[in-house]
Design a protein around this motif. Sequence first.
Motif, PDB file in Angstrom:
ATOM      1  N   VAL A  50     -23.625  -2.536   3.200  1.00 34.34           N
ATOM      2  CA  VAL A  50     -24.029  -4.106   3.430  1.00 34.34           C
ATOM      3  C   VAL A  50     -24.557  -4.700   2.281  1.00 34.34           C
ATOM      4  O   VAL A  50     -25.613  -3.821   1.958  1.00 34.34           O
ATOM      5  N   THR A  51     -24.143  -5.755   1.901  1.00 32.74           N
ATOM      6  CA  THR A  51     -24.682  -6.298   0.627  1.00 32.74           C
ATOM      7  C   THR A  51     -24.762  -7.768   0.574  1.00 32.74           C
ATOM      8  O   THR A  51     -24.399  -8.484   1.656  1.00 32.74           O
ATOM      9  N   GLU A  52     -25.861  -8.312  -0.182  1.00 28.16           N
ATOM     10  CA  GLU A  52     -26.116  -9.660  -0.306  1.00 28.16           C
ATOM     11  C   GLU A  52     -25.248 -10.478  -1.016  1.00 28.16           C
ATOM     12  O   GLU A  52     -24.716 -10.181  -1.923  1.00 28.16           O
ATOM     13  N   THR A  53     -24.744 -11.760  -0.392  1.00 27.83           N
ATOM     14  CA  THR A  53     -23.861 -12.529  -1.273  1.00 27.83           C
ATOM     15  C   THR A  53     -24.372 -12.857  -2.726  1.00 27.83           C
ATOM     16  O   THR A  53     -25.530 -12.739  -2.882  1.00 27.83           O
ATOM     17  N   GLY A  54     -23.526 -12.915  -3.550  1.00 31.04           N
ATOM     18  CA  GLY A  54     -23.791 -12.886  -4.937  1.00 31.04           C
ATOM     19  C   GLY A  54     -24.076 -11.583  -5.700  1.00 31.04           C
ATOM     20  O   GLY A  54     -23.956 -11.745  -6.898  1.00 31.04           O
ATOM     21  N   THR A  55     -24.227 -10.389  -5.143  1.00 26.04           N
ATOM     22  CA  THR A  55     -24.388  -9.200  -5.721  1.00 26.04           C
ATOM     23  C   THR A  55     -23.215  -8.485  -6.021  1.00 26.04           C
ATOM     24  O   THR A  55     -22.361  -8.669  -5.334  1.00 26.04           O
ATOM     25  N   PRO A  56     -23.218  -7.904  -7.297  1.00 26.47           N
ATOM     26  CA  PRO A  56     -21.959  -7.119  -7.527  1.00 26.47           C
ATOM     27  C   PRO A  56     -21.747  -5.778  -6.772  1.00 26.47           C
ATOM     28  O   PRO A  56     -22.874  -5.162  -6.187  1.00 26.47           O
ATOM     29  N   VAL A  57     -20.666  -5.401  -6.453  1.00 27.07           N
ATOM     30  CA  VAL A  57     -20.476  -4.170  -5.664  1.00 27.07           C
ATOM     31  C   VAL A  57     -19.341  -3.311  -5.908  1.00 27.07           C
ATOM     32  O   VAL A  57     -18.316  -4.022  -6.493  1.00 27.07           O
ATOM     33  N   THR A  58     -19.525  -2.289  -6.141  1.00 30.61           N
ATOM     34  CA  THR A  58     -18.295  -1.255  -6.658  1.00 30.61           C
ATOM     35  C   THR A  58     -18.143  -0.077  -5.556  1.00 30.61           C
ATOM     36  O   THR A  58     -19.030   0.624  -5.153  1.00 30.61           O
ATOM     37  N   LEU A  59     -17.031  -0.125  -5.219  1.00 27.83           N
ATOM     38  CA  LEU A  59     -16.290   1.156  -4.453  1.00 27.83           C
ATOM     39  C   LEU A  59     -15.445   1.886  -5.217  1.00 27.83           C
ATOM     40  O   LEU A  59     -14.712   1.591  -6.368  1.00 27.83           O
ATOM     41  N   ARG A  60     -15.702   3.021  -4.683  1.00 27.01           N
ATOM     42  CA  ARG A  60     -14.962   4.209  -5.549  1.00 27.01           C
ATOM     43  C   ARG A  60     -14.032   4.903  -4.737  1.00 27.01           C
ATOM     44  O   ARG A  60     -14.154   5.222  -3.514  1.00 27.01           O
ATOM     45  N   CYS A  61     -12.926   5.450  -5.380  1.00 26.04           N
ATOM     46  CA  CYS A  61     -11.841   6.026  -4.823  1.00 26.04           C
ATOM     47  C   CYS A  61     -11.646   7.504  -5.515  1.00 26.04           C
ATOM     48  O   CYS A  61     -11.178   7.117  -6.908  1.00 26.04           O
ATOM     49  N   HIS A  62     -11.681   8.373  -4.842  1.00 23.90           N
ATOM     50  CA  HIS A  62     -11.528   9.739  -5.780  1.00 23.90           C
ATOM     51  C   HIS A  62     -10.439  10.547  -5.437  1.00 23.90           C
ATOM     52  O   HIS A  62     -10.410  10.719  -3.904  1.00 23.90           O
ATOM     53  N   GLN A  63      -9.220  10.951  -6.142  1.00 25.02           N
ATOM     54  CA  GLN A  63      -8.532  11.820  -5.583  1.00 25.02           C
ATOM     55  C   GLN A  63      -8.144  13.264  -6.106  1.00 25.02           C
ATOM     56  O   GLN A  63      -8.591  13.180  -7.537  1.00 25.02           O
ATOM     57  N   THR A  64      -7.942  14.190  -5.466  1.00 26.50           N
ATOM     58  CA  THR A  64      -7.638  15.334  -6.076  1.00 26.50           C
ATOM     59  C   THR A  64      -6.169  15.887  -6.092  1.00 26.50           C
ATOM     60  O   THR A  64      -5.987  17.054  -6.366  1.00 26.50           O
ATOM     61  N   GLU A  65      -5.243  14.879  -5.789  1.00 25.33           N
ATOM     62  CA  GLU A  65      -3.707  15.517  -5.949  1.00 25.33           C
ATOM     63  C   GLU A  65      -3.068  14.866  -7.175  1.00 25.33           C
ATOM     64  O   GLU A  65      -1.978  15.148  -7.273  1.00 25.33           O
ATOM     65  N   ASN A  66      -3.641  14.398  -8.308  1.00 28.44           N
ATOM     66  CA  ASN A  66      -3.283  14.287  -9.610  1.00 28.44           C
ATOM     67  C   ASN A  66      -1.923  13.282  -9.287  1.00 28.44           C
ATOM     68  O   ASN A  66      -0.975  13.213  -9.879  1.00 28.44           O
ATOM     69  N   HIS A  67      -2.236  12.312  -8.368  1.00 28.25           N
ATOM     70  CA  HIS A  67      -1.218  11.242  -8.305  1.00 28.25           C
ATOM     71  C   HIS A  67      -1.200  10.360  -9.326  1.00 28.25           C
ATOM     72  O   HIS A  67      -2.332   9.753  -9.523  1.00 28.25           O
ATOM     73  N   ARG A  68       0.086   9.657  -9.724  1.00 29.22           N
ATOM     74  CA  ARG A  68      -0.082   8.873 -10.577  1.00 29.22           C
ATOM     75  C   ARG A  68      -0.508   7.275 -10.296  1.00 29.22           C
ATOM     76  O   ARG A  68      -1.396   6.560 -10.898  1.00 29.22           O
ATOM     77  N   TYR A  69       0.112   6.950  -9.003  1.00 29.92           N
ATOM     78  CA  TYR A  69      -0.399   5.634  -8.685  1.00 29.92           C
ATOM     79  C   TYR A  69      -1.475   5.576  -7.516  1.00 29.92           C
ATOM     80  O   TYR A  69      -1.618   6.290  -6.740  1.00 29.92           O
ATOM     81  N   MET A  70      -2.221   4.805  -7.610  1.00 33.26           N
ATOM     82  CA  MET A  70      -3.520   4.256  -6.834  1.00 33.26           C
ATOM     83  C   MET A  70      -3.690   3.056  -6.573  1.00 33.26           C
ATOM     84  O   MET A  70      -3.232   2.186  -7.358  1.00 33.26           O
ATOM     85  N   TYR A  71      -3.916   2.594  -5.324  1.00 40.85           N
ATOM     86  CA  TYR A  71      -3.998   1.316  -4.846  1.00 40.85           C
ATOM     87  C   TYR A  71      -5.299   0.903  -4.124  1.00 40.85           C
ATOM     88  O   TYR A  71      -5.887   1.945  -3.284  1.00 40.85           O
ATOM     89  N   TRP A  72      -5.673  -0.380  -4.117  1.00 41.38           N
ATOM     90  CA  TRP A  72      -6.538  -0.956  -3.189  1.00 41.38           C
ATOM     91  C   TRP A  72      -6.143  -2.098  -2.293  1.00 41.38           C
ATOM     92  O   TRP A  72      -5.412  -3.015  -2.891  1.00 41.38           O
ATOM     93  N   TYR A  73      -6.461  -1.726  -0.940  1.00 38.92           N
ATOM     94  CA  TYR A  73      -5.947  -2.790   0.084  1.00 38.92           C
ATOM     95  C   TYR A  73      -7.221  -3.010   0.798  1.00 38.92           C
ATOM     96  O   TYR A  73      -8.177  -2.310   0.904  1.00 38.92           O
ATOM     97  N   ARG A  74      -7.163  -4.364   1.254  1.00 34.28           N
ATOM     98  CA  ARG A  74      -8.360  -4.707   2.392  1.00 34.28           C
ATOM     99  C   ARG A  74      -7.406  -4.867   3.648  1.00 34.28           C
ATOM    100  O   ARG A  74      -6.260  -5.527   3.690  1.00 34.28           O
ATOM    101  N   GLN A  75      -8.304  -4.671   4.621  1.00 35.08           N
ATOM    102  CA  GLN A  75      -7.856  -4.884   6.236  1.00 35.08           C
ATOM    103  C   GLN A  75      -8.471  -5.814   6.994  1.00 35.08           C
ATOM    104  O   GLN A  75      -9.772  -5.511   6.988  1.00 35.08           O
ATOM    105  N   ASP A  76      -7.808  -6.908   7.396  1.00 36.43           N
ATOM    106  CA  ASP A  76      -8.582  -7.797   8.180  1.00 36.43           C
ATOM    107  C   ASP A  76      -7.630  -7.946   9.405  1.00 36.43           C
ATOM    108  O   ASP A  76      -6.566  -8.043   9.418  1.00 36.43           O
ATOM    109  N   PRO A  77      -8.513  -8.462  10.474  1.00 31.50           N
ATOM    110  CA  PRO A  77      -7.582  -8.699  11.633  1.00 31.50           C
ATOM    111  C   PRO A  77      -6.712  -9.940  11.531  1.00 31.50           C
ATOM    112  O   PRO A  77      -6.695 -10.850  10.936  1.00 31.50           O
ATOM    113  N   GLY A  78      -5.410  -9.411  11.801  1.00 33.28           N
ATOM    114  CA  GLY A  78      -4.301 -10.620  12.028  1.00 33.28           C
ATOM    115  C   GLY A  78      -3.725 -10.807  10.553  1.00 33.28           C
ATOM    116  O   GLY A  78      -2.799 -11.402  10.371  1.00 33.28           O
ATOM    117  N   HIS A  79      -4.071  -9.760   9.548  1.00 35.61           N
ATOM    118  CA  HIS A  79      -3.294  -9.995   8.469  1.00 35.61           C
ATOM    119  C   HIS A  79      -2.950  -8.509   7.863  1.00 35.61           C
ATOM    120  O   HIS A  79      -2.242  -8.127   7.134  1.00 35.61           O
TER     121      HIS A  79
END
Lengths: 113, 115
Positions: B12-41
């Motif tokens: 939970v963060t406040e409007t206007g603040t910076p936020v960093t999300l981290r993804c860490h993999q141990t599979e040595n895959h070349r491609y990585m993606y960020w998706y967002r999930q929202d109802p109806g989309h």
Amino acid sequence: QQQVKQSPQSLIVQKGGISIINCAYENTAFDYFPWYQQFPGKGPALLIAIRPDVSEKKEGRFTISFNKSAKQFSLHIMDSQPGDSATYFCAAVGSGSARQLTFGSGTQLTVLP
Amino acid sequence: DAGITQSPRHKVTETGTPVTLRCHQTENHRYMYWYRQDPGHGLRLIHYSYGVKDTDKGEVSDGYSVSRSKTEDFLLTLESATSSQTSVYFCAISSAGTGTNTEAFFGQGTRLTVV
């Protein structure tokens, strides 16, 4: 502009019934069509997938039907079970090397015992 | 789950603040993606990476930046969080290549609330 349209938004089926979810796409550059299953609190997981040169693919109780000319594909779940209750997403993959997924809006399936 | 760890899982963060999300993999895959999930989309692609320091924009990239300094880590940064960025964020990995049907594996997700 939604490139992959999915319906219905929600579906309630009795145990043992057939669940059918439909998707339509617009971009003819898509060349791979997976379906993902998602349980609450989890990430989506690949369920079954099809390439456009095949009209049907079956894996156990799950079947994809594909109509290339109509640019439509559907997921059929035979003998639906309560454990199948989840959100299902159709998706399409472009021909680019990064293989990005374009998702439909999702269908929440509830199978009643 | 295929060796993908997202952190934090909830924030939970406040409007206007910076936020960093981290993804860490141990599979040595070349491609990585960020998706967002929202109802109806469904899930919508924010950014993706096809190698160290190689990234590109997705469908909903405005307000987001990414970095990949190592094969195993892909960071998503919201420079100045807004309420419209309240969502569930998923990282995915793939060993994709042209003409292949390689599966994309998803993390458990990060639920971000901007108040």
